[in-house]
Design a protein around this motif. Structure first.
Motif, PDB file in Angstrom:
ATOM      1  N   ARG A   9       5.573   9.369  -1.798  1.00 49.36           N
ATOM      2  CA  ARG A   9       6.590  10.199  -1.362  1.00 49.36           C
ATOM      3  C   ARG A   9       7.969   9.329  -0.715  1.00 49.36           C
ATOM      4  NH1 ARG A   9       3.273  13.754   2.706  1.00 49.36           N
ATOM      5  NH2 ARG A   9       2.456  11.968   2.948  1.00 49.36           N
ATOM      6  N   ARG A  62      -9.643  -1.340   8.341  1.00 49.05           N
ATOM      7  CA  ARG A  62      -8.695  -1.190   9.131  1.00 49.05           C
ATOM      8  C   ARG A  62      -8.756  -0.894  10.618  1.00 49.05           C
ATOM      9  NH1 ARG A  62      -4.889   2.974  10.541  1.00 49.05           N
ATOM     10  NH2 ARG A  62      -6.087   4.530   9.549  1.00 49.05           N
ATOM     11  N   ALA A 113       3.565   3.853  -4.412  1.00 53.32           N
ATOM     12  CA  ALA A 113       3.617   5.033  -5.121  1.00 53.32           C
ATOM     13  C   ALA A 113       3.594   6.211  -4.139  1.00 53.32           C
ATOM     14  CB  ALA A 113       2.660   4.993  -6.357  1.00 53.32           C
ATOM     15  N   MET A 169       0.777  -1.280  -0.070  1.00 51.22           N
ATOM     16  CA  MET A 169      -0.118  -0.019   0.061  1.00 51.22           C
ATOM     17  C   MET A 169       0.825   1.081  -0.094  1.00 51.22           C
ATOM     18  SD  MET A 169      -3.241  -1.140   2.351  1.00 51.22           S
ATOM     19  CE  MET A 169      -2.432  -1.783   3.700  1.00 51.22           C
ATOM     20  N   ALA A 214      -4.538   7.384  -7.277  1.00 53.49           N
ATOM     21  CA  ALA A 214      -5.669   8.285  -7.338  1.00 53.49           C
ATOM     22  C   ALA A 214      -5.686   8.405  -5.680  1.00 53.49           C
ATOM     23  CB  ALA A 214      -6.950   7.817  -7.807  1.00 53.49           C
ATOM     24  N   SER A 272     -10.476   2.882   5.946  1.00 47.47           N
ATOM     25  CA  SER A 272      -9.356   2.939   6.677  1.00 47.47           C
ATOM     26  C   SER A 272      -9.694   3.549   8.142  1.00 47.47           C
ATOM     27  CB  SER A 272      -8.699   4.110   5.989  1.00 47.47           C
ATOM     28  OG  SER A 272      -8.205   3.653   4.760  1.00 47.47           O
ATOM     29  N   TYR A 290       8.980  10.130  -7.690  1.00 45.42           N
ATOM     30  CA  TYR A 290       7.471  10.730  -7.456  1.00 45.42           C
ATOM     31  C   TYR A 290       7.723  11.912  -6.961  1.00 45.42           C
ATOM     32  CZ  TYR A 290       3.275  11.495  -5.132  1.00 45.42           C
ATOM     33  OH  TYR A 290       2.066  12.137  -4.768  1.00 45.42           O
ATOM     34  N   PHE A 293      -2.560  18.704  -5.617  1.00 45.79           N
ATOM     35  CA  PHE A 293      -2.750  17.014  -5.573  1.00 45.79           C
ATOM     36  C   PHE A 293      -3.679  16.542  -6.551  1.00 45.79           C
ATOM     37  CE2 PHE A 293      -3.993  12.994  -3.415  1.00 45.79           C
ATOM     38  CZ  PHE A 293      -2.836  12.381  -3.852  1.00 45.79           C
ATOM     39  N   PHE A 307     -11.228   0.547   0.492  1.00 44.70           N
ATOM     40  CA  PHE A 307     -10.284   0.882   1.698  1.00 44.70           C
ATOM     41  C   PHE A 307     -11.392   1.676   2.650  1.00 44.70           C
ATOM     42  CE2 PHE A 307      -5.565   0.888   0.594  1.00 44.70           C
ATOM     43  CZ  PHE A 307      -5.730   0.717  -0.559  1.00 44.70           C
ATOM     44  N   HIS A 366      -0.411  -0.910   6.828  1.00 44.70           N
ATOM     45  CA  HIS A 366      -0.799   0.481   6.159  1.00 44.70           C
ATOM     46  C   HIS A 366       0.230   0.853   5.377  1.00 44.70           C
ATOM     47  CE1 HIS A 366      -2.960   4.386   7.577  1.00 44.70           C
ATOM     48  NE2 HIS A 366      -3.390   3.752   6.379  1.00 44.70           N
ATOM     49  N   LEU A 416      -3.606   1.768  -8.776  1.00 45.16           N
ATOM     50  CA  LEU A 416      -3.964   2.814  -9.610  1.00 45.16           C
ATOM     51  C   LEU A 416      -3.702   4.067  -8.662  1.00 45.16           C
ATOM     52  CD1 LEU A 416      -5.869   4.616 -11.513  1.00 45.16           C
ATOM     53  CD2 LEU A 416      -7.781   4.034 -10.030  1.00 45.16           C
TER      54      LEU A 416
HETATM   55  O1  1CP Z   1       0.271   3.642  -4.043  1.00 47.30           O
HETATM   56  C1  1CP Z   1      -0.765   4.171  -3.537  1.00 47.30           C
HETATM   57  O2  1CP Z   1      -1.245   3.631  -2.814  1.00 47.30           O
HETATM   58  C2  1CP Z   1      -1.015   5.560  -4.191  1.00 47.30           C
HETATM   59  C3  1CP Z   1      -2.563   5.757  -4.376  1.00 47.30           C
HETATM   60  C4  1CP Z   1      -3.430   5.946  -3.033  1.00 47.30           C
HETATM   61  C5  1CP Z   1      -4.446   5.685  -2.454  1.00 47.30           C
HETATM   62  C6  1CP Z   1      -4.580   3.983  -2.632  1.00 47.30           C
HETATM   63  C7  1CP Z   1      -3.288   7.496  -2.446  1.00 47.30           C
HETATM   64  C8  1CP Z   1      -2.464   8.676  -2.982  1.00 47.30           C
HETATM   65  N1  1CP Z   1      -4.376   7.527  -1.642  1.00 47.30           N
HETATM   66  C9  1CP Z   1      -4.829   6.322  -1.616  1.00 47.30           C
HETATM   67  C10 1CP Z   1      -5.895   5.863  -0.539  1.00 47.30           C
HETATM   68  C11 1CP Z   1      -6.429   6.866   0.574  1.00 47.30           C
HETATM   69  N2  1CP Z   1      -6.399   8.330   0.555  1.00 47.30           N
HETATM   70  C12 1CP Z   1      -6.782   6.355   1.819  1.00 47.30           C
HETATM   71  C13 1CP Z   1      -6.737   5.136   2.032  1.00 47.30           C
HETATM   72  C14 1CP Z   1      -5.719   4.064   2.537  1.00 47.30           C
HETATM   73  C15 1CP Z   1      -5.223   4.826   3.923  1.00 47.30           C
HETATM   74  O3  1CP Z   1      -5.854   4.372   4.865  1.00 47.30           O
HETATM   75  O4  1CP Z   1      -4.291   5.340   3.736  1.00 47.30           O
HETATM   76  C16 1CP Z   1      -7.076   7.396   2.685  1.00 47.30           C
HETATM   77  C17 1CP Z   1      -7.583   7.307   4.141  1.00 47.30           C
HETATM   78  C18 1CP Z   1      -6.943   8.597   1.997  1.00 47.30           C
HETATM   79  C19 1CP Z   1      -6.946   9.960   2.296  1.00 47.30           C
HETATM   80  C20 1CP Z   1      -5.817  10.678   2.352  1.00 47.30           C
HETATM   81  N3  1CP Z   1      -5.240  11.297   1.092  1.00 47.30           N
HETATM   82  C21 1CP Z   1      -4.745  10.877   3.459  1.00 47.30           C
HETATM   83  C22 1CP Z   1      -4.787  10.172   4.632  1.00 47.30           C
HETATM   84  C23 1CP Z   1      -4.726  10.988   5.954  1.00 47.30           C
HETATM   85  C24 1CP Z   1      -5.744  11.984   6.286  1.00 47.30           C
HETATM   86  O5  1CP Z   1      -5.612  12.837   7.069  1.00 47.30           O
HETATM   87  O6  1CP Z   1      -7.199  11.832   6.077  1.00 47.30           O
HETATM   88  C25 1CP Z   1      -3.751  11.543   2.694  1.00 47.30           C
HETATM   89  C26 1CP Z   1      -2.380  12.013   3.315  1.00 47.30           C
HETATM   90  C27 1CP Z   1      -3.877  11.848   1.405  1.00 47.30           C
HETATM   91  C28 1CP Z   1      -3.084  12.600   0.221  1.00 47.30           C
HETATM   92  C29 1CP Z   1      -2.260  11.492  -0.575  1.00 47.30           C
HETATM   93  N4  1CP Z   1      -3.059  10.327  -1.391  1.00 47.30           N
HETATM   94  C30 1CP Z   1      -1.987   9.649  -2.054  1.00 47.30           C
HETATM   95  C31 1CP Z   1      -0.948  10.268  -1.641  1.00 47.30           C
HETATM   96  C32 1CP Z   1       0.208   9.919  -2.337  1.00 47.30           C
HETATM   97  C33 1CP Z   1      -1.224  11.250  -0.840  1.00 47.30           C
HETATM   98  C34 1CP Z   1       0.070  12.395  -0.272  1.00 47.30           C
HETATM   99  C35 1CP Z   1      -0.156  13.794  -1.000  1.00 47.30           C
HETATM  100  C36 1CP Z   1       1.105  14.001  -1.746  1.00 47.30           C
HETATM  101  O7  1CP Z   1       1.985  13.273  -2.404  1.00 47.30           O
HETATM  102  O8  1CP Z   1       1.596  15.362  -1.549  1.00 47.30           O
END
Ligand code: 1CP
Length: 342
Positions: A27, A243, A25, A22, A72, A204, A32, A42, A202, A320, A70
């Motif tokens: 940071r 989760r 992809a 998970m 997203a 979460s 990336y 974003f 997910f 996670h 994917l």
């Molecule tokens: O490789 C991968 O998994 C990348 C694709 C991906 C996926 C499957 C991203 C990119 N986000 C997600 C799912 C996602 N987004 C979840 C379910 C998985 C988990 O529990 O982590 C959740 C809860 C989110 C919501 C979200 N988006 C958060 C979580 C924290 C919060 O405070 O709500 C965060 C930090 C993001 C932004 C985000 N999404 C993805 C990335 C790489 C990032 C970081 C932003 C960046 O690159 O600056």
């Protein structure tokens, strides 16, 4: 020929087991960060098929993973439904909230689903470039987790506001969950039609719910989403990820017809083996913090997880997502250990 990843989701044990991570992809990869710096924000990044496809493929080019996920975010669904969604640096996502006594803004479902069409284009591009033996996983947020962002505006809270809706505003919560279920089903169908080989839901923020509330707002909506997907003719395997479910994990797998279940860091393999029927594939467990720490403790834990699930369908993964500070060499080490098998 069916990939071993899909065979595992269809209930067949494999040795060595398939692996992906998970947030593989993202940071922790310098490539990336370079790509990400080219996007205005974003959301634009997620809606750009060229950039999102490249980010999806980056971990596959660097590591020998069996699946790409994917690129997203689960909050695109709320964006498509007409909620204002922003991603703040160092804070995370911030979402416009709804009130229990106000009707849901009704963006027509077709409009919402077509707003997500850049994502289907990303899937098409990735599937074209991905080697045929690698799987492409599509995904969305599970209904309760997406609803939580719409109610509380952000993740990582104690969930008390959203959880209270189950008691104070059950019909408003049901309306919200139903709207999310319908668009999520059509969104996932769009991903599968474009070439996704499996999908993951997910959930979460499933931690800490009383068992009856867990049934009502996690299990039932996940099951309804899957029923709707099957109804739409989607046949690919489905992975659930409640989760933090803890001791109610068994309730999830007995009432939600998933092919595989994601496991967080907190439950033990022994508990899982006693609780999850062996026809359901398991994936997860490894602590992302141990992946950062590395060393002998990491090697040992990887071997212990592989051994615990030796006789059942298992996909290696973390409990996670990969964290930004994770050393690339440690990810590589885990891939090598999993390839060796037990
Ligand atoms: O490789 C991968 O998994 C990348 C694709 C991906 C996926 C499957 C991203 C990119 N986000 C997600 C799912 C996602 N987004 C979840 C379910 C998985 C988990 O529990 O982590 C959740 C809860 C989110 C919501 C979200 N988006 C958060 C979580 C924290 C919060 O405070 O709500 C965060 C930090 C993001 C932004 C985000 N999404 C993805 C990335 C790489 C990032 C970081 C932003 C960046 O690159 O600056």
């Amino acid at each position: 020929m069916t990939s071993s990843f899909i065979q595992v989701l269809n209930g067949q044990p494999k040795n060595p087991v398939p692996i992906w991570m998970m947030r593989q992809a993202g940071r922790h990869l310098p490539e990336y960060l370079a790509l990400r710096s080219q996007a205005k924000n974003f959301l634009d990044f997620c809606y750009s098929p060229a950039m999102a496809a490249e980010a999806t493929l980056q971990p596959i080019q660097r590591y020998d993973m069996d699946a790409a996920i994917l690129f997203a975010d689960i909050l695109l669904v709320l964006d498509a439904m007409g909620f204002n969604v922003e991603f703040e640096k160092r804070i995370g996502p911030l979402v416009e909230t709804i009130a229990p006594d106000k009707p849901l803004k009704q963006v027509p479902v077709e409009t919402a689903v077509s707003r997500l069409s850049p994502v289907y284009e990303t899937v098409r591009r990735v599937r074209q470039k991905l080697p045929f033996d690698k799987v492409l996983i599509g995904f969305c947020g599970a209904p309760w987790t997406v609803a939580l962002y719409a109610i509380e505006g952000r993740g990582g809270t104690d969930k008390s506001v959203a959880r209270s809706w189950a008691y104070l505003h059950p019909s408003a919560l049901k309306n919200l969950l139903d709207a999310i279920i319908e668009i999520s089903a059509l969104y996932l169908k769009g991903q599968v039609d474009a070439g996704a080989d499996a999908v993951m839901l997910f959930e979460s923020w499933a931690e800490g719910l009383p068992d009856n509330v867990f049934q009502q707002i996690v299990c039932q909506p996940n099951a309804a989403l899957i029923a709707r997907l099957r109804d739409l003719g989607v046949t690919v395997p489905i992975i659930g990820f409640p989760r933090g479910a803890g001791t109610v994990l068994g309730n999830f797998v007995s009432s939600v017809p998933v092919n595989g279940v994601g496991l967080d860091t907190s439950i033990s393999p022994d508990f899982v083996n006693q609780t999850v029927p062996t026809n359901i594939a398991v994936q997860g467990h490894l602590d992302p913090l141990l992946l950062i720490a590395g060393g002998e403790a990491l090697d040992q834990r990887v071997r212990d997880i592989l051994t615990a699930y030796k006789h059942r369908p298992h996909i290696f993964n973390l409990g996670h997502g990969v964290r930004p500070e994770t050393p690339i060499a440690h990810v590589q080490r885990v891939v090598d250990l999993v390839r060796e098998g037990v």
